[in-house]
Design an enzyme around this catalytic site. Structure first.
Site, PDB file in Angstrom:
ATOM      1  N   ASP A 263      -5.378   0.504   8.543  1.00 53.16           N
ATOM      2  CA  ASP A 263      -5.083   0.274   7.130  1.00 53.16           C
ATOM      3  C   ASP A 263      -5.758  -0.964   6.561  1.00 53.16           C
ATOM      4  OD1 ASP A 263      -3.541   2.495   6.633  1.00 53.16           O
ATOM      5  OD2 ASP A 263      -1.624   1.511   7.032  1.00 53.16           O
TER       6      ASP A 263
ATOM      7  N   LYS B 218       0.854  -1.193   0.000  1.00 47.55           N
ATOM      8  CA  LYS B 218       0.000   0.000   0.000  1.00 47.55           C
ATOM      9  C   LYS B 218       0.889   1.241   0.000  1.00 47.55           C
ATOM     10  CE  LYS B 218      -1.512   1.576   3.844  1.00 47.55           C
ATOM     11  NZ  LYS B 218      -0.928   2.948   3.838  1.00 47.55           N
TER      12      LYS B 218
END
Length: 279
Positions: A130, A10
């Site tokens: 996240d 990410k």
């Protein structure tokens, strides 16, 4: 039955810290993309639940209940087994969501393996801020504490270089080092015609965690300078709370040339090239 799940890195192309809640959680506004660089999970039917970790980044990764993969499995409740193998290729505590992406991949894989629905949003968020954004990897605008996920405009083709110097930067120390916590959010996302157009727009945005992370780990300065000096680099910036930094290039081939150069000049650093990934 065996299921495979990819856990992509990410990347926070931007990360604006816009406030802090009374419970201490910080409010963010971030343009997030994922790279086709990541870990892989293989999940097989079994009587019990187990986790094995291999791969070039396996050292030090727990295989007990501390691992987010097993915490993710626990959200489905007891009573079903799976033998999970994690091929660990992303550096840990690196600002690219490796553990969170592993957890999200485990959720997707176990839902497919067991024929179950995914746990609800609150349960997923309990694994970490996240994890929700990692459930459906693709370009998004992430706000709040990670629970508000909005679609982003289509991205142009571009290459990504990820570089990590092998230094873990403690996230709490980085947030503690913020001079201001009520910074301006991003403007409306305009859409971008090319990699250069995207890089130009990003240059006017920020990662508010970069200055305190650089103070915590000065090697980040060297990483950013090394990326910026590679031929064809359009932008160099830190991702998340560090210490991984990224470079944007016109295409994957340019990013791969930059990665090869850095592996030659800085063999002690982790450097990988790729392109944006969507599930």
């Amino acid at each position: 039955m065996t299921v495979e799940a990819f856990a992509p890195a990410k990347i926070n192309l931007t990360l604006h810290v816009t406030g802090q809640r009374a419970d201490g959680y910080h409010l963010l506004d971030s343009l997030v993309v994922f790279a086709d660089i990541g870990d892989r999970l293989t999940l097989a039917q079994a009587d019990d639940l187990s986790l094995a970790v291999n791969g070039p980044r396996a050292a030090g990764v727990p295989v007990d209940g501390r691992n987010l993969v097993l915490k993710a499995a626990a959200l489905f409740g007891a009573g079903q087994g799976a033998a999970i193998r994690l091929d660990k290729r992303l550096p840990a505590a690196a600002g690219i969501g490796g553990g969170s992406s592993d957890a999200a991949a485990a959720l997707r894989g176990l839902a497919a393996l067991w024929g179950r629905d995914l746990p609800g949003p609150e349960a997923v968020l309990s694994l970490g801020a996240d994890v929700p954004v990692c459930l459906a990897p693709g370009p998004v605008r992430m706000r709040g504490v990670g629970e508000e996920i909005l679609p982003a405009p289509a991205l142009p083709e571009f290459g990504l270089l990820l570089v990590n110097p092998g230094v873990e930067v403690p996230t709490p120390a980085v947030f503690k080092g913020l001079v201001r916590k009520n910074n301006a959010p991003m403007p409306e996302l305009p859409g971008w015609a090319s990699a250069a157009d995207l890089a130009d727009w990003l240059a006017g945005q920020r990662n508010d965690l970069e200055p305190p992370a650089r103070a915590e780990a000065p090697v980040i300065d060297a990483v950013l300078a090394a990326i910026a000096a590679t031929p064809g680099c359009l932008l160099a910036r830190m991702s998340g709370s560090g210490a991984t930094c990224f470079g944007i290039y016109a295409d994957r081939a340019a990013a791969e040339r930059a990665a090869a150069l850095l592996r030659e000049t800085r063999p002690d650093w982790w450097a990988e090239a790729g392109a944006p990934y969507s599930l």
